[in-house]
Design a protein around this motif. Structure first.
Motif, PDB file in Angstrom:
ATOM      1  N   ILE A 118       0.987  -1.310  -0.046  1.00  0.00           N
ATOM      2  CA  ILE A 118      -0.031  -0.090  -0.018  1.00  0.00           C
ATOM      3  C   ILE A 118       0.733   1.226   0.038  1.00  0.00           C
ATOM      4  O   ILE A 118       1.618   1.477   0.934  1.00  0.00           O
ATOM      5  N   LYS A 120       1.725   4.968   0.663  1.00  0.00           N
ATOM      6  CA  LYS A 120       1.518   6.111   1.515  1.00  0.00           C
ATOM      7  C   LYS A 120       1.553   7.287   0.914  1.00  0.00           C
ATOM      8  O   LYS A 120       2.444   7.598   0.107  1.00  0.00           O
ATOM      9  N   TYR A 122      -2.490   6.469   1.819  1.00  0.00           N
ATOM     10  CA  TYR A 122      -3.626   5.453   1.395  1.00  0.00           C
ATOM     11  C   TYR A 122      -4.823   6.049   1.795  1.00  0.00           C
ATOM     12  O   TYR A 122      -5.218   6.459   2.799  1.00  0.00           O
ATOM     13  N   TYR A 126      -8.142   0.730   3.349  1.00  0.00           N
ATOM     14  CA  TYR A 126      -7.587  -0.479   2.842  1.00  0.00           C
ATOM     15  C   TYR A 126      -6.689  -1.313   3.920  1.00  0.00           C
ATOM     16  O   TYR A 126      -6.705  -2.455   3.753  1.00  0.00           O
ATOM     17  N   PRO A 137      -0.810  -5.743   5.600  1.00  0.00           N
ATOM     18  CA  PRO A 137      -0.822  -4.551   4.665  1.00  0.00           C
ATOM     19  C   PRO A 137       1.119  -4.025   4.893  1.00  0.00           C
ATOM     20  O   PRO A 137       1.340  -4.147   5.995  1.00  0.00           O
ATOM     21  N   PHE A 167      -2.041  -1.985  -4.154  1.00  0.00           N
ATOM     22  CA  PHE A 167      -3.185  -1.046  -4.280  1.00  0.00           C
ATOM     23  C   PHE A 167      -2.704   0.190  -4.912  1.00  0.00           C
ATOM     24  O   PHE A 167      -1.702   0.408  -4.673  1.00  0.00           O
ATOM     25  N   THR A 169      -4.067   3.694  -6.370  1.00  0.00           N
ATOM     26  CA  THR A 169      -5.437   4.601  -6.207  1.00  0.00           C
ATOM     27  C   THR A 169      -5.241   5.835  -7.122  1.00  0.00           C
ATOM     28  O   THR A 169      -4.557   6.714  -7.044  1.00  0.00           O
TER      29      THR A 169
END
Ligand SMILES: Cc1ncc(COP(=O)(O)O)c(C=O)c1O
Length: 392
Positions: A118, A120, A122, A126, A137, A167, A169
Protein backbone atom coordinates in the motif's frame (compact mmCIF):
# COMPACT_ATOMS: atom_id res chain seq x y z
CA UNK A 1 -15.34 -13.01 23.12
CA UNK A 2 -14.98 -11.34 19.75
CA UNK A 3 -12.99 -12.70 16.83
CA UNK A 4 -9.23 -12.18 17.11
CA UNK A 5 -9.49 -10.67 13.63
CA UNK A 6 -10.59 -7.46 15.30
CA UNK A 7 -7.46 -7.22 17.44
CA UNK A 8 -5.56 -5.19 14.89
CA UNK A 9 -8.47 -3.30 13.41
CA UNK A 10 -8.94 0.34 14.38
CA UNK A 11 -12.31 2.07 14.07
CA UNK A 12 -12.51 4.58 11.23
CA UNK A 13 -10.92 7.97 12.03
CA UNK A 14 -13.37 9.66 9.71
CA UNK A 15 -16.32 8.26 11.64
CA UNK A 16 -14.72 9.62 14.85
CA UNK A 17 -14.72 13.11 13.34
CA UNK A 18 -18.28 12.80 12.03
CA UNK A 19 -19.39 11.87 15.57
CA UNK A 20 -17.73 14.97 17.03
CA UNK A 21 -19.30 17.16 14.34
CA UNK A 22 -22.75 15.66 15.07
CA UNK A 23 -22.24 16.26 18.79
CA UNK A 24 -21.44 19.95 18.23
CA UNK A 25 -24.34 20.33 15.81
CA UNK A 26 -26.73 18.74 18.29
CA UNK A 27 -25.75 21.49 20.75
CA UNK A 28 -26.74 24.05 18.12
CA UNK A 29 -23.13 24.93 17.28
CA UNK A 30 -22.47 25.64 13.60
CA UNK A 31 -19.59 23.69 12.08
CA UNK A 32 -17.97 24.02 8.64
CA UNK A 33 -17.48 20.40 7.66
CA UNK A 34 -14.56 19.97 5.27
CA UNK A 35 -14.08 16.36 6.31
CA UNK A 36 -16.64 14.45 4.27
CA UNK A 37 -15.75 12.59 1.09
CA UNK A 38 -19.18 12.97 -0.39
CA UNK A 39 -20.44 14.99 -3.37
CA UNK A 40 -22.77 17.84 -2.46
CA UNK A 41 -24.89 17.07 -5.54
CA UNK A 42 -28.02 14.96 -5.73
CA UNK A 43 -28.45 11.91 -7.97
CA UNK A 44 -29.13 13.23 -11.50
CA UNK A 45 -32.85 13.14 -12.40
CA UNK A 46 -32.50 10.77 -15.34
CA UNK A 47 -30.81 8.21 -13.10
CA UNK A 48 -33.48 8.68 -10.41
CA UNK A 49 -36.17 8.10 -13.05
CA UNK A 50 -34.77 4.69 -13.96
CA UNK A 51 -34.88 3.69 -10.28
CA UNK A 52 -38.46 4.98 -9.92
CA UNK A 53 -39.51 3.16 -13.10
CA UNK A 54 -37.92 -0.02 -11.74
CA UNK A 55 -40.01 0.18 -8.57
CA UNK A 56 -43.20 0.89 -10.51
CA UNK A 57 -42.49 -2.01 -12.88
CA UNK A 58 -41.89 -4.37 -9.95
CA UNK A 59 -38.26 -5.00 -10.77
CA UNK A 60 -37.89 -5.85 -7.13
CA UNK A 61 -37.30 -9.60 -7.13
CA UNK A 62 -34.05 -11.53 -6.65
CA UNK A 63 -31.81 -10.98 -9.65
CA UNK A 64 -28.49 -12.28 -10.98
CA UNK A 65 -25.76 -12.34 -8.31
CA UNK A 66 -23.21 -10.49 -10.45
CA UNK A 67 -25.68 -7.73 -11.38
CA UNK A 68 -28.54 -7.13 -13.82
CA UNK A 69 -27.47 -7.65 -17.41
CA UNK A 70 -28.59 -4.18 -18.55
CA UNK A 71 -26.20 -2.55 -16.06
CA UNK A 72 -23.32 -4.94 -16.75
CA UNK A 73 -23.72 -4.33 -20.50
CA UNK A 74 -23.67 -0.56 -19.87
CA UNK A 75 -20.47 -0.99 -17.80
CA UNK A 76 -18.85 -3.08 -20.56
CA UNK A 77 -19.78 -0.36 -23.08
CA UNK A 78 -18.42 2.38 -20.79
CA UNK A 79 -15.13 0.56 -20.24
CA UNK A 80 -14.75 0.08 -23.99
CA UNK A 81 -15.72 3.58 -25.09
CA UNK A 82 -14.25 5.66 -22.28
CA UNK A 83 -11.31 3.58 -21.08
CA UNK A 84 -10.39 1.64 -24.20
CA UNK A 85 -10.45 -1.71 -22.43
CA UNK A 86 -12.51 -4.65 -23.65
CA UNK A 87 -14.22 -6.74 -20.99
CA UNK A 88 -16.81 -9.47 -21.49
CA UNK A 89 -20.01 -9.26 -19.50
CA UNK A 90 -18.93 -12.21 -17.30
CA UNK A 91 -15.85 -10.26 -16.19
CA UNK A 92 -17.97 -7.65 -14.41
CA UNK A 93 -19.44 -8.06 -10.92
CA UNK A 94 -21.68 -5.34 -9.52
CA UNK A 95 -21.57 -4.94 -5.71
CA UNK A 96 -22.79 -2.73 -2.84
CA UNK A 97 -20.31 0.09 -3.41
CA UNK A 98 -16.63 0.11 -4.36
CA UNK A 99 -15.83 -0.79 -0.74
CA UNK A 100 -17.72 -4.03 -1.16
CA UNK A 101 -16.06 -4.71 -4.54
CA UNK A 102 -12.66 -4.32 -2.87
CA UNK A 103 -13.57 -6.60 0.04
CA UNK A 104 -14.92 -9.27 -2.32
CA UNK A 105 -11.67 -9.08 -4.30
CA UNK A 106 -9.53 -9.47 -1.20
CA UNK A 107 -11.53 -12.50 -0.03
CA UNK A 108 -11.22 -13.99 -3.53
CA UNK A 109 -7.45 -13.56 -3.88
CA UNK A 110 -5.70 -13.39 -0.52
CA UNK A 111 -4.61 -16.14 1.85
CA UNK A 112 -3.63 -15.51 5.49
CA UNK A 113 -0.17 -13.88 5.74
CA UNK A 114 -0.12 -12.78 2.11
CA UNK A 115 1.38 -9.31 1.82
CA UNK A 116 -0.34 -6.41 0.10
CA UNK A 117 1.64 -3.31 -0.83
CA UNK A 118 0.00 0.00 0.00
CA UNK A 119 1.64 3.25 -1.09
CA UNK A 120 1.43 6.01 1.54
CA UNK A 121 -0.70 8.07 1.86
CA UNK A 122 -3.51 5.55 1.38
CA UNK A 123 -7.28 5.60 1.57
CA UNK A 124 -8.33 4.95 5.20
CA UNK A 125 -10.07 1.62 4.83
CA UNK A 126 -7.43 -0.34 2.85
CA UNK A 127 -5.27 -1.54 5.78
CA UNK A 128 -8.24 -2.67 7.83
CA UNK A 129 -9.86 -4.44 4.88
CA UNK A 130 -6.62 -6.37 4.37
CA UNK A 131 -6.29 -7.20 8.07
CA UNK A 132 -9.89 -8.44 8.18
CA UNK A 133 -8.96 -11.22 5.73
CA UNK A 134 -5.87 -12.07 7.83
CA UNK A 135 -3.43 -10.74 5.25
CA UNK A 136 -0.71 -8.16 5.97
CA UNK A 137 -0.62 -4.58 4.70
CA UNK A 138 2.91 -3.42 3.82
CA UNK A 139 3.13 0.36 3.77
CA UNK A 140 5.47 1.98 1.28
CA UNK A 141 6.82 5.48 1.79
CA UNK A 142 6.60 7.67 -1.28
CA UNK A 143 8.13 11.02 -2.13
CA UNK A 144 6.36 14.36 -1.72
CA UNK A 145 8.38 15.73 -4.64
CA UNK A 146 6.69 13.11 -6.80
CA UNK A 147 3.25 14.04 -5.42
CA UNK A 148 3.39 10.84 -3.36
CA UNK A 149 3.08 8.64 -6.44
CA UNK A 150 4.77 5.27 -6.05
CA UNK A 151 7.75 4.40 -8.30
CA UNK A 152 8.89 0.95 -9.53
CA UNK A 153 12.05 1.27 -7.40
CA UNK A 154 9.99 1.81 -4.25
CA UNK A 155 7.83 -1.21 -5.14
CA UNK A 156 10.86 -3.39 -5.85
CA UNK A 157 12.39 -2.70 -2.45
CA UNK A 158 9.26 -4.00 -0.69
CA UNK A 159 8.62 -7.18 -2.66
CA UNK A 160 9.04 -10.45 -0.76
CA UNK A 161 8.08 -14.06 -1.48
CA UNK A 162 4.74 -13.29 0.23
CA UNK A 163 3.78 -10.26 -1.90
CA UNK A 164 0.50 -10.94 -3.66
CA UNK A 165 -1.03 -7.59 -4.56
CA UNK A 166 -0.53 -3.82 -4.74
CA UNK A 167 -3.17 -1.11 -4.37
CA UNK A 168 -3.01 1.78 -6.82
CA UNK A 169 -5.54 4.58 -6.25
CA UNK A 170 -5.79 6.75 -9.32
CA UNK A 171 -6.78 9.60 -8.97
CA UNK A 172 -5.66 9.50 -5.36
CA UNK A 173 -7.68 10.00 -2.24
CA UNK A 174 -6.25 11.94 -0.30
CA UNK A 175 -3.82 13.78 -2.64
CA UNK A 176 -5.78 14.16 -5.91
CA UNK A 177 -2.62 13.16 -7.80
CA UNK A 178 -3.00 11.36 -11.13
CA UNK A 179 -0.50 8.87 -12.59
CA UNK A 180 0.73 9.34 -16.15
CA UNK A 181 0.49 6.51 -18.66
CA UNK A 182 4.26 6.02 -18.50
CA UNK A 183 4.25 5.82 -14.71
CA UNK A 184 1.49 3.21 -14.81
CA UNK A 185 3.32 1.20 -17.48
CA UNK A 186 6.41 1.00 -15.30
CA UNK A 187 4.27 -0.19 -12.35
CA UNK A 188 2.61 -2.84 -14.52
CA UNK A 189 6.03 -4.05 -15.74
CA UNK A 190 7.32 -4.67 -12.25
CA UNK A 191 4.06 -6.36 -11.18
CA UNK A 192 4.12 -8.66 -14.22
CA UNK A 193 7.74 -9.56 -13.53
CA UNK A 194 6.93 -10.46 -9.92
CA UNK A 195 3.48 -12.03 -10.32
CA UNK A 196 1.70 -9.34 -8.33
CA UNK A 197 -1.96 -8.45 -8.81
CA UNK A 198 -2.89 -4.79 -9.13
CA UNK A 199 -6.02 -3.59 -7.37
CA UNK A 200 -6.71 -0.44 -9.40
CA UNK A 201 -9.11 1.74 -7.42
CA UNK A 202 -10.38 4.10 -10.12
CA UNK A 203 -13.44 5.41 -8.28
CA UNK A 204 -12.42 9.06 -8.87
CA UNK A 205 -11.74 8.45 -12.56
CA UNK A 206 -14.45 10.85 -13.73
CA UNK A 207 -13.24 13.65 -11.48
CA UNK A 208 -10.12 14.63 -13.43
CA UNK A 209 -9.37 18.23 -14.33
CA UNK A 210 -7.09 17.42 -17.23
CA UNK A 211 -7.71 14.85 -19.90
CA UNK A 212 -4.98 12.60 -18.55
CA UNK A 213 -6.63 9.58 -16.96
CA UNK A 214 -5.44 6.11 -18.02
CA UNK A 215 -7.12 2.96 -16.78
CA UNK A 216 -4.40 0.45 -15.85
CA UNK A 217 -6.20 -2.48 -17.49
CA UNK A 218 -6.15 -0.63 -20.83
CA UNK A 219 -2.35 -0.71 -21.05
CA UNK A 220 -2.06 -4.24 -22.50
CA UNK A 221 -3.80 -7.64 -22.36
CA UNK A 222 -1.17 -8.70 -19.80
CA UNK A 223 -1.92 -5.63 -17.67
CA UNK A 224 -5.64 -6.39 -17.90
CA UNK A 225 -5.06 -9.98 -16.79
CA UNK A 226 -3.38 -9.03 -13.48
CA UNK A 227 -5.57 -6.00 -12.73
CA UNK A 228 -8.79 -5.90 -10.79
CA UNK A 229 -10.39 -2.59 -11.72
CA UNK A 230 -12.60 -1.13 -9.01
CA UNK A 231 -15.07 1.59 -9.81
CA UNK A 232 -18.44 2.83 -8.61
CA UNK A 233 -21.19 5.38 -8.69
CA UNK A 234 -20.76 7.10 -5.29
CA UNK A 235 -18.40 9.83 -6.46
CA UNK A 236 -19.07 10.16 -10.20
CA UNK A 237 -22.88 10.07 -10.01
CA UNK A 238 -23.32 11.32 -6.43
CA UNK A 239 -24.96 8.02 -5.41
CA UNK A 240 -23.21 7.46 -2.07
CA UNK A 241 -26.36 6.23 -0.31
CA UNK A 242 -27.41 3.93 -3.14
CA UNK A 243 -24.35 1.72 -2.49
CA UNK A 244 -23.30 0.70 -5.97
CA UNK A 245 -19.87 -0.25 -7.28
CA UNK A 246 -18.28 -2.86 -9.52
CA UNK A 247 -15.16 -4.82 -10.26
CA UNK A 248 -13.80 -5.78 -13.69
CA UNK A 249 -11.26 -8.59 -13.69
CA UNK A 250 -10.28 -11.74 -15.52
CA UNK A 251 -12.93 -14.45 -15.73
CA UNK A 252 -11.62 -16.70 -12.98
CA UNK A 253 -11.36 -13.84 -10.46
CA UNK A 254 -14.79 -12.51 -11.50
CA UNK A 255 -16.28 -15.98 -11.01
CA UNK A 256 -14.71 -16.24 -7.54
CA UNK A 257 -15.99 -12.77 -6.59
CA UNK A 258 -19.45 -13.71 -7.78
CA UNK A 259 -19.43 -16.95 -5.76
CA UNK A 260 -18.42 -15.04 -2.60
CA UNK A 261 -21.02 -12.35 -3.17
CA UNK A 262 -23.68 -14.96 -3.89
CA UNK A 263 -23.27 -16.48 -0.45
CA UNK A 264 -22.79 -13.27 1.50
CA UNK A 265 -25.26 -10.75 0.05
CA UNK A 266 -26.70 -12.11 -3.22
CA UNK A 267 -26.58 -8.84 -5.15
CA UNK A 268 -26.95 -5.08 -4.66
CA UNK A 269 -30.46 -3.64 -4.59
CA UNK A 270 -32.05 -3.91 -8.04
CA UNK A 271 -33.37 -0.35 -7.63
CA UNK A 272 -29.86 1.03 -7.13
CA UNK A 273 -28.68 -0.97 -10.12
CA UNK A 274 -31.30 0.66 -12.33
CA UNK A 275 -30.20 4.07 -11.06
CA UNK A 276 -26.63 3.12 -11.98
CA UNK A 277 -27.82 2.04 -15.41
CA UNK A 278 -29.56 5.41 -15.85
CA UNK A 279 -26.43 7.31 -14.85
CA UNK A 280 -24.27 5.48 -17.40
CA UNK A 281 -26.82 5.72 -20.19
CA UNK A 282 -28.29 9.19 -19.77
CA UNK A 283 -26.26 11.35 -17.36
CA UNK A 284 -22.94 12.10 -19.08
CA UNK A 285 -23.75 15.79 -19.34
CA UNK A 286 -24.84 16.05 -15.68
CA UNK A 287 -21.60 14.37 -14.60
CA UNK A 288 -19.49 16.65 -16.81
CA UNK A 289 -21.23 19.64 -15.24
CA UNK A 290 -20.47 18.36 -11.73
CA UNK A 291 -16.79 18.03 -12.67
CA UNK A 292 -16.74 21.61 -14.03
CA UNK A 293 -18.10 22.82 -10.69
CA UNK A 294 -15.57 20.73 -8.71
CA UNK A 295 -12.82 22.33 -10.79
CA UNK A 296 -14.06 25.85 -9.95
CA UNK A 297 -14.16 24.86 -6.29
CA UNK A 298 -10.67 23.38 -6.46
CA UNK A 299 -9.36 26.62 -7.97
CA UNK A 300 -11.14 28.69 -5.33
CA UNK A 301 -9.77 26.56 -2.48
CA UNK A 302 -6.24 26.61 -3.90
CA UNK A 303 -6.32 30.39 -4.34
CA UNK A 304 -7.17 30.86 -0.65
CA UNK A 305 -4.84 28.14 0.66
CA UNK A 306 -1.84 29.43 -1.27
CA UNK A 307 -1.99 32.63 0.76
CA UNK A 308 -1.96 30.93 4.16
CA UNK A 309 1.45 31.11 5.78
CA UNK A 310 3.13 27.89 6.93
CA UNK A 311 0.91 25.59 4.87
CA UNK A 312 1.96 23.62 1.84
CA UNK A 313 -0.13 21.18 -0.22
CA UNK A 314 -0.13 18.68 -3.07
CA UNK A 315 -1.66 20.38 -6.12
CA UNK A 316 -4.72 18.21 -6.87
CA UNK A 317 -5.37 17.18 -10.48
CA UNK A 318 -8.43 15.14 -9.63
CA UNK A 319 -10.84 13.84 -6.93
CA UNK A 320 -12.14 16.55 -4.55
CA UNK A 321 -9.58 16.70 -1.77
CA UNK A 322 -6.52 18.72 -0.81
CA UNK A 323 -3.79 17.06 1.24
CA UNK A 324 -2.24 19.84 3.29
CA UNK A 325 1.23 19.70 4.83
CA UNK A 326 1.05 21.14 8.37
CA UNK A 327 4.54 20.05 9.48
CA UNK A 328 5.76 23.65 9.88
CA UNK A 329 3.28 24.03 12.75
CA UNK A 330 4.47 21.00 14.68
CA UNK A 331 6.37 22.95 17.30
CA UNK A 332 3.28 25.07 18.02
CA UNK A 333 0.93 22.27 19.11
CA UNK A 334 1.29 20.12 22.23
CA UNK A 335 0.42 16.55 21.42
CA UNK A 336 0.90 13.13 22.98
CA UNK A 337 0.30 10.53 20.30
CA UNK A 338 -0.75 12.15 17.06
CA UNK A 339 0.03 15.68 15.90
CA UNK A 340 -2.61 15.66 13.13
CA UNK A 341 -5.38 14.41 15.46
CA UNK A 342 -4.53 17.10 18.02
CA UNK A 343 -4.40 19.72 15.25
CA UNK A 344 -7.84 18.68 13.93
CA UNK A 345 -9.35 18.47 17.43
CA UNK A 346 -8.18 21.99 18.25
CA UNK A 347 -9.30 23.32 14.86
CA UNK A 348 -12.76 21.87 15.49
CA UNK A 349 -12.99 23.00 19.11
CA UNK A 350 -11.64 26.52 18.61
CA UNK A 351 -12.67 27.49 15.07
CA UNK A 352 -15.47 24.99 14.33
CA UNK A 353 -13.94 23.56 11.17
CA UNK A 354 -13.75 19.79 10.61
CA UNK A 355 -10.84 18.30 8.65
CA UNK A 356 -9.45 14.76 8.58
CA UNK A 357 -6.13 14.14 10.39
CA UNK A 358 -3.43 12.89 8.03
CA UNK A 359 -2.70 9.94 10.31
CA UNK A 360 -5.90 8.39 8.94
CA UNK A 361 -4.03 8.13 5.62
CA UNK A 362 -0.77 7.05 7.26
CA UNK A 363 0.85 10.51 7.36
CA UNK A 364 0.74 12.47 10.60
CA UNK A 365 2.20 15.73 9.19
CA UNK A 366 -0.87 16.35 7.03
CA UNK A 367 -4.59 17.04 7.13
CA UNK A 368 -7.12 16.42 4.37
CA UNK A 369 -9.91 18.75 3.42
CA UNK A 370 -12.69 18.11 0.94
CA UNK A 371 -13.96 20.91 -1.32
CA UNK A 372 -17.10 19.00 -2.33
CA UNK A 373 -19.16 21.54 -0.37
CA UNK A 374 -20.62 24.99 -0.99
CA UNK A 375 -18.31 27.84 -2.08
CA UNK A 376 -19.45 29.68 1.02
CA UNK A 377 -18.18 26.84 3.23
CA UNK A 378 -14.89 26.61 1.33
CA UNK A 379 -14.26 30.33 1.91
CA UNK A 380 -15.44 30.28 5.52
CA UNK A 381 -13.64 27.04 6.40
CA UNK A 382 -10.29 28.04 4.90
CA UNK A 383 -10.43 31.51 6.43
CA UNK A 384 -11.06 29.88 9.81
CA UNK A 385 -8.05 27.60 9.25
CA UNK A 386 -6.01 30.74 8.60
CA UNK A 387 -7.36 32.35 11.81
CA UNK A 388 -6.62 29.18 13.76
CA UNK A 389 -3.00 29.08 12.57
CA UNK A 390 -2.51 32.74 13.43
CA UNK A 391 -3.55 32.10 17.04
CA UNK A 392 -1.08 29.23 17.57
C1 LIG B 1 -10.41 5.69 -2.81
C2 LIG B 1 -11.77 5.21 -2.44
N1 LIG B 1 -12.12 3.95 -2.77
C3 LIG B 1 -13.33 3.47 -2.46
C4 LIG B 1 -14.27 4.24 -1.80
C5 LIG B 1 -15.60 3.62 -1.45
O1 LIG B 1 -16.64 4.06 -2.23
P1 LIG B 1 -18.11 3.43 -2.17
O2 LIG B 1 -18.99 4.48 -1.62
O3 LIG B 1 -18.45 3.11 -3.61
O4 LIG B 1 -18.05 2.20 -1.34
C6 LIG B 1 -13.95 5.56 -1.44
C7 LIG B 1 -14.91 6.38 -0.69
O5 LIG B 1 -14.59 7.35 -0.04
C8 LIG B 1 -12.67 6.05 -1.78
O6 LIG B 1 -12.31 7.30 -1.46
Amino acid sequence: MLSRRLNNVTPSFTIGISNKVSELKSKGIEVVNLSIGEPDFNVPDKAKNEAIKAINNNKTKYAMVSGIKELKNAIVEKLKNENNVHYDIDEIVVSNGAKHSITNTLIAILNPQDEVLIPKPYWVSYPEMIRLVDATPIFIDTDKNNNFKITPEQIQKNITAKTKMIFITNPSNPTGAIYTKEELKSIVDICLKNNIYILADEIYEKICYKDNFTSIASLSPEAKNITITINGFSKSAAMTGLRLGYSASNKSIAKAISTIQGHLVSHPSTISQWAGYGSLKYCKEDINNMVKIYKQKRDLAISILSKIKDLDFIYPQGAFYIFIDISKLKSKINYKNSFSIEFCNKLLENNKVAAVPGIAFGMDDFIRISYACSEENIIKGLNEIKNFIETL
